[in-house]
Scaffold this motif. Structure first.
Motif, mmCIF file in Angstrom:
data_model
loop_
_atom_site.group_PDB
_atom_site.id
_atom_site.type_symbol
_atom_site.label_atom_id
_atom_site.label_comp_id
_atom_site.label_asym_id
_atom_site.label_seq_id
_atom_site.Cartn_x
_atom_site.Cartn_y
_atom_site.Cartn_z
ATOM 1 N N ALA A 1 37.282 50.360 24.212
ATOM 2 C CA ALA A 1 37.583 51.098 22.997
ATOM 3 C C ALA A 1 37.963 52.546 23.293
ATOM 4 O O ALA A 1 38.756 53.149 22.568
ATOM 5 N N ALA A 2 37.408 53.096 24.361
ATOM 6 C CA ALA A 2 37.650 54.505 24.710
ATOM 7 C C ALA A 2 38.695 54.668 25.803
ATOM 8 O O ALA A 2 38.832 55.759 26.368
ATOM 9 N N LYS A 3 39.457 53.619 26.097
ATOM 10 C CA LYS A 3 40.335 53.654 27.271
ATOM 11 C C LYS A 3 41.409 54.735 27.190
ATOM 12 O O LYS A 3 41.799 55.300 28.213
ATOM 13 N N GLU A 4 41.898 55.045 25.986
ATOM 14 C CA GLU A 4 42.945 56.056 25.886
ATOM 15 C C GLU A 4 42.414 57.439 26.256
ATOM 16 O O GLU A 4 43.121 58.250 26.849
ATOM 17 N N LEU A 5 41.178 57.697 25.912
ATOM 18 C CA LEU A 5 40.557 58.960 26.295
ATOM 19 C C LEU A 5 40.258 58.986 27.790
ATOM 20 O O LEU A 5 40.579 59.943 28.490
ATOM 21 N N LEU A 6 39.671 57.905 28.304
ATOM 22 C CA LEU A 6 39.329 57.832 29.722
ATOM 23 C C LEU A 6 40.569 57.854 30.599
ATOM 24 O O LEU A 6 40.527 58.345 31.726
ATOM 25 N N ALA A 7 41.674 57.345 30.076
ATOM 26 C CA ALA A 7 42.912 57.289 30.852
ATOM 27 C C ALA A 7 43.430 58.674 31.203
ATOM 28 O O ALA A 7 44.221 58.823 32.133
ATOM 29 N N GLN A 8 42.974 59.698 30.490
ATOM 30 C CA GLN A 8 43.417 61.051 30.793
ATOM 31 C C GLN A 8 42.871 61.542 32.139
ATOM 32 O O GLN A 8 43.331 62.552 32.659
ATOM 33 N N LEU A 9 41.908 60.792 32.687
ATOM 34 C CA LEU A 9 41.380 61.107 34.010
ATOM 35 C C LEU A 9 41.873 60.128 35.072
ATOM 36 O O LEU A 9 41.452 60.203 36.214
ATOM 37 N N ALA A 10 42.736 59.205 34.691
ATOM 38 C CA ALA A 10 43.098 58.111 35.599
ATOM 39 C C ALA A 10 44.548 58.160 36.057
ATOM 40 O O ALA A 10 45.109 57.143 36.437
ATOM 41 N N HIS A 11 45.138 59.346 36.074
ATOM 42 C CA HIS A 11 46.553 59.450 36.444
ATOM 43 C C HIS A 11 46.792 59.381 37.942
ATOM 44 O O HIS A 11 47.912 59.143 38.382
ATOM 45 N N ASP A 12 45.740 59.638 38.744
ATOM 46 C CA ASP A 12 45.913 59.619 40.194
ATOM 47 C C ASP A 12 44.674 59.020 40.847
ATOM 48 O O ASP A 12 43.693 58.678 40.169
ATOM 49 N N ALA A 13 44.726 58.879 42.170
ATOM 50 C CA ALA A 13 43.622 58.245 42.897
ATOM 51 C C ALA A 13 42.293 58.993 42.722
ATOM 52 O O ALA A 13 41.264 58.357 42.483
ATOM 53 N N PRO A 14 42.260 60.323 42.842
ATOM 54 C CA PRO A 14 40.990 61.022 42.641
ATOM 55 C C PRO A 14 40.404 60.806 41.238
ATOM 56 O O PRO A 14 39.193 60.654 41.087
ATOM 57 N N GLY A 15 41.279 60.770 40.244
ATOM 58 C CA GLY A 15 40.805 60.536 38.881
ATOM 59 C C GLY A 15 40.270 59.133 38.689
ATOM 60 O O GLY A 15 39.279 58.921 37.981
ATOM 61 N N GLN A 16 40.905 58.154 39.333
ATOM 62 C CA GLN A 16 40.434 56.777 39.233
ATOM 63 C C GLN A 16 39.109 56.603 39.963
ATOM 64 O O GLN A 16 38.204 55.908 39.481
ATOM 65 N N LEU A 17 38.997 57.247 41.131
ATOM 66 C CA LEU A 17 37.726 57.198 41.848
ATOM 67 C C LEU A 17 36.626 57.868 41.036
ATOM 68 O O LEU A 17 35.480 57.410 41.027
ATOM 69 N N ALA A 18 36.979 58.928 40.322
ATOM 70 C CA ALA A 18 36.006 59.616 39.477
ATOM 71 C C ALA A 18 35.452 58.691 38.396
ATOM 72 O O ALA A 18 34.273 58.766 38.043
ATOM 73 N N GLN A 19 36.293 57.803 37.856
ATOM 74 C CA GLN A 19 35.821 56.835 36.860
ATOM 75 C C GLN A 19 34.719 55.951 37.456
ATOM 76 O O GLN A 19 33.705 55.665 36.811
ATOM 77 N N LEU A 20 34.927 55.550 38.707
ATOM 78 C CA LEU A 20 34.003 54.616 39.349
ATOM 79 C C LEU A 20 32.682 55.285 39.718
ATOM 80 O O LEU A 20 31.617 54.699 39.540
ATOM 81 N N VAL A 21 32.751 56.519 40.226
ATOM 82 C CA VAL A 21 31.496 57.201 40.569
ATOM 83 C C VAL A 21 30.750 57.595 39.304
ATOM 84 O O VAL A 21 29.518 57.636 39.285
ATOM 85 N N ALA A 22 31.494 57.865 38.223
ATOM 86 C CA ALA A 22 30.841 58.157 36.944
ATOM 87 C C ALA A 22 30.119 56.921 36.414
ATOM 88 O O ALA A 22 29.000 57.007 35.896
ATOM 89 N N LEU A 23 30.764 55.761 36.539
ATOM 90 C CA LEU A 23 30.112 54.520 36.141
ATOM 91 C C LEU A 23 28.875 54.276 36.989
ATOM 92 O O LEU A 23 27.814 53.875 36.472
ATOM 93 N N GLU A 24 29.000 54.532 38.289
ATOM 94 C CA GLU A 24 27.867 54.353 39.201
ATOM 95 C C GLU A 24 26.701 55.257 38.798
ATOM 96 O O GLU A 24 25.539 54.832 38.777
ATOM 97 N N TRP A 25 27.010 56.503 38.461
ATOM 98 C CA TRP A 25 25.982 57.436 37.990
ATOM 99 C C TRP A 25 25.343 56.926 36.707
ATOM 100 O O TRP A 25 24.124 56.969 36.535
ATOM 101 N N LEU A 26 26.173 56.447 35.796
ATOM 102 C CA LEU A 26 25.675 55.967 34.508
ATOM 103 C C LEU A 26 24.688 54.823 34.691
ATOM 104 O O LEU A 26 23.633 54.774 34.044
ATOM 105 N N LEU A 27 25.020 53.890 35.583
ATOM 106 C CA LEU A 27 24.204 52.691 35.780
ATOM 107 C C LEU A 27 22.919 52.955 36.559
ATOM 108 O O LEU A 27 21.997 52.137 36.519
#
Length: 207
Positions: free
Chosen positions: A100-126
């Motif tokens: 549901a929030a993908k359009e907002l999260l996509a603003q951090l996913a334009h490059d490899a560092p931003g995509q990796l940031a999504q994954l480490v953020a998920l890891e932190w969350l869990l």
């Protein structure tokens, strides 16, 4: 920017009754994430965003220190904890919330560092932010992939690097647990990548 400030900004963009994360897509084009300044780079920004979007609201730090909670207005609904329900099922599931929030999260996913940031953020969350959602790890990771927030090679690289989220305070045992939880998804991605390579080699042999 502190997490509380980020939560306030999201609240202004998605006021009560507007649908929560599902309503964020309406303001995503406005560059909400670009307005945020968080010390620690893109990983810290992703952590703050995931924390604001996907963790349950907690009492303010000053209230916790005093052992009190903020008073609620008359007629306000009771929290799951007050109703005696502290199970992970009492809050929205991560996978559909990420979608549901993908359009907002996509603003951090334009490059490899931003995509990796999504994954480490998920890891932190869990592991730190909302560890009661740890069982949702595989579906949450699949949701990130399906929403094009992280490509398969970024996911595989993150999975292979066990200290990827160390800078966010994720402990080694928590990192290992998350990787074990998402192993099935990683195996699926690796198999898909292997099949794609085999098809390309077969096409080359036919030429």
């Amino acid at each position: 920017m502190l997490l509380s400030s980020l939560t306030d900004l999201l609240a202004l963009s998605c006021p009560a009754g507007s649908g929560g994360p599902a309503a964020i897509s309406k303001v995503a084009a406005g560059g909400l994430v670009k307005k945020l300044t968080v010390e620690g780079g893109v990983a810290a920004k992703a952590r703050a965003l995931y924390g604001a979007l996907f963790t349950t609201e907690a009492p303010a730090a000053s209230d916790e220190a005093n052992g009190t909670e903020r008073p609620k207005s008359p007629g306000s609904p009771k929290s799951p904890k007050e109703n005696g329900d502290s199970s992970p099922n009492s809050s929205p599931k991560l996978a559909p919330s990420i979608g549901a929030a993908k359009e907002l999260l996509a603003q951090l996913a334009h490059d490899a560092p931003g995509q990796l940031a999504q994954l480490v953020a998920l890891e932190w969350l869990l592991t730190v932010g909302c560890p009661n959602k740890a069982r949702e790890a595989p579906l949450a990771l699949k949701a990130i992939y399906d929403a094009d927030l992280a490509e398969e090679d970024i996911i595989l690289a993150w999975h292979a690097r066990r200290d990827a989220a160390k800078m966010l305070g994720v402990p080694a045992d928590g990192a290992a647990a998350v990787r074990k939880g998402v192993q099935q998804v990683v195996d699926w991605l690796q198999q898909a990548e292997s099949d794609e390579v085999s098809e390309e080699e077969s096409d080359e042999d036919d030429e």
